[in-house]
Design a protein around this motif. Sequence first.
Motif, PDB file in Angstrom:
ATOM      1  N   GLY A 149      31.737  83.716  72.375  1.00 40.28           N
ATOM      2  CA  GLY A 149      32.168  82.630  73.241  1.00 40.28           C
ATOM      3  C   GLY A 149      32.928  81.534  72.520  1.00 40.28           C
ATOM      4  O   GLY A 149      33.170  80.469  73.091  1.00 40.28           O
ATOM      5  N   VAL A 165      32.629  73.759  71.245  1.00 41.06           N
ATOM      6  CA  VAL A 165      31.383  74.101  71.930  1.00 41.06           C
ATOM      7  C   VAL A 165      30.295  74.390  70.903  1.00 41.06           C
ATOM      8  O   VAL A 165      30.567  74.629  69.734  1.00 41.06           O
ATOM      9  N   GLU A 166      29.052  74.315  71.367  1.00 40.72           N
ATOM     10  CA  GLU A 166      27.917  74.696  70.529  1.00 40.72           C
ATOM     11  C   GLU A 166      26.991  75.600  71.349  1.00 40.72           C
ATOM     12  O   GLU A 166      27.028  75.604  72.574  1.00 40.72           O
ATOM     13  N   MET A 167      26.183  76.358  70.651  1.00 47.43           N
ATOM     14  CA  MET A 167      25.252  77.240  71.338  1.00 47.43           C
ATOM     15  C   MET A 167      23.826  76.911  70.894  1.00 47.43           C
ATOM     16  O   MET A 167      23.602  76.480  69.768  1.00 47.43           O
ATOM     17  N   TYR A 178      25.805  78.081  76.084  1.00 46.27           N
ATOM     18  CA  TYR A 178      26.904  77.346  75.456  1.00 46.27           C
ATOM     19  C   TYR A 178      27.057  76.018  76.180  1.00 46.27           C
ATOM     20  O   TYR A 178      26.885  75.935  77.394  1.00 46.27           O
TER      21      TYR A 178
END
Length: 206
Positions: A149, A165-167, A178
Amino acid sequence: MSEFTVAPQTTLDAVQAALGSKIKRISSKLGEVTVVVSAADYHRACLILQDAEGCKFEQLLDLCGIDYSQYKDGAYDGPRYCVVLHLLSVSLNQRLRVKVYAAEDDVPMVASVNDIWASANWYEREAFDLFGIVFEGHNDLRRILTDYGFIGHPFRKDFPMNGHVEMRYDAEKKRVIYQPVTVELREVVPRIIREDNYGGIAPKVQ
């Protein structure tokens, strides 16, 4: 230099004879030969370098991308993206660096050389993942280092240091999710110690 090693000038002459008008620039510095070819001639030039007499570059040792957008503090004027190959001739014991610049900055694209040297496969995927350089003709061009992603290409000079973005694992949803990055970018200034007797070393008496 070993007596069995081909002299850089010999390599340069052989490459020049083999590629002829396909060469945009060629040079020898610090014992290393570098040749620059156009994106239009890149694949054909690589085929020639693999088989031509005096060249015989059977192995591709490395392939990487470069983003020149901030080169010379932004004063660089030329194509933004470049692909660099390092080739080895085992039979002739010589090396060569090949550089090719993508014709367009918006969608950087060069031909894949995976059909010439199988070792180019993952290197080209890495350059695609990190720089967004498209290798036309590659049969499995997908990300190799970043997550599925992931948004953007992290080795581009304009990519934000904290990402997009971060997960994380969501305990309620019981899955990885996400979300927009929540880490604030901060500048870390190293602490400078100015003690006179730091480390047990007494200052010199003038």
